[in-house]
Scaffold this motif. Structure first.
Motif: not given
Length: 322
Positions: A156-157, A180, A183-184, A229, A236-238, A252, A254
């Motif tokens: 997650f960035s 964040i 979430y990761v 992070t 970017r997030q995955e 996607c 988050f």
């Protein structure tokens, strides 16, 4: 609690509350946004645009003393979460507190003790687990769809170098891991239902007292985890759950509906792919409704403070390496 709408009050007129949680509190079934506490009448007026009849309290204590408020949502800066969460509980109000619910495990222990003493629901606003894409990922893993889980990786960035932004202020709990990292790390904990065995490594970059990049690896029973992070990187997030018979991917995970559409992809060894999409789902509304169901019935809340504590323990370990 009766079947009448749960009347919510918000402590503070945070921009996040204005854009996301305020509208969700008012749109959710069985809920209504009744009051906001802020020293700024101008900020509260923006909430009243979608919540007619909204009451304005000029102090947090005044809102907590309001007998017509049934539950409280707290989107204050991170270092104030536990303090005002405890005050809400002592005022007899169930409370939903924005993540991270505490600055460290010791703070969350204080909140858990206050929750138990009050006998009321208190929870962290970890909204992603209320989205069906995460519930589907969990169900797929538990069904054996990818065989034995071998590895999880998550990222997650975003880019934010504004020194005035609360995310970049060390004295009020800023930094990428608190913003964040939950979430990761938390997404992996939710889907697998496991606690880590150990922190294998952590590489952290600090700037002005806050972490702007963290690359971390944990060992779990039967699988490994790697995630990072970044708050000075392109968005970017995955998340990927890699098994010996397939891969579950969330493209996607988050910010569903904002960063991109919510999508879960199940990849099989024969190179076939099953794509599951979830258009039009508001995870904030679903979070409010889940909290309401837990208040009205014996239904358990999917992300109790004990889950938040376990997640915070992981963040504490990584930050200790800084």
């Amino acid at each position: 609690m009766t079947d009448s709408p749960i009347r919510w009050g918000i402590l503070g007129a945070a921009n996040f509350a204005l854009k996301h949680m305020g509208p969700a509190l008012h749109a959710a079934s069985g809920a209504e946004l009744a009051a906001v506490a802020s020293s700024s009448a101008e900020k509260v007026a923006k909430f009243a645009q979608f919540a007619p009849g909204l009451r304005h309290h000029d102090s947090y204590d005044a809102l907590l003393d309001d007998p017509e408020i049934d539950a409280v949502y707290i989107p204050l800066p991170n270092h104030l979460h536990v303090e005002w969460g405890i005050k809400a509980l002592e005022a007899g109000k169930p409370v939903l507190i924005e993540k991270p619910v505490g600055m460290n495990v010791a703070e969350i222990d204080r909140l858990i003790a206050a929750r138990d003493a009050a006998g009321l629901l208190a929870a962290e606003a970890f909204m992603i687990i209320h989205h069906p894409q995460w519930q589907r990922a969990k169900a797929l893993l538990e069904s054996g769809a990818i065989g034995n889980l071998c590895h999880v990786n998550a990222v997650f960035s975003y880019f934010n170098d504004d020194a005035g932004n609360i995310r970049n202020q060390a004295d009020i709990g800023g930094g990428g891991l608190r913003d964040i990292g939950c979430y990761v790390l938390g997404g992996a904990r939710y889907v697998t239902g496991q606690e880590p065995l150990s922190l294998d490594y952590a590489r952290i970059q600090m700037q002005d007292g806050v972490d702007v990049f963290a690359d971390m690896g944990f060992a779990f029973e039967g699988f490994t985890f790697q995630g990072y992070t970044g708050t000075r990187m392109a968005p970017r997030q995955e998340v990927h759950f890699h098994g010996d018979r397939g891969v579950i991917s969330l493209s996607c995970p988050f910010n569903a509906g904002v960063f991109d559409q919510a999508e879960v992809v199940l990849s099989r060894p024969d190179l076939t792919r099953e794509v599951m999409r979830f258009p039009g789902v508001n995870q904030y509304v679903r979070q409010v409704e889940a909290f309401g169901r837990a208040l009205r019935s014996s239904e358990s809340y999917a992300w109790p403070l004990e889950q938040a504590r376990g997640l915070q323990a992981m963040i504490d370990q990584v930050l200790a390496r800084a």
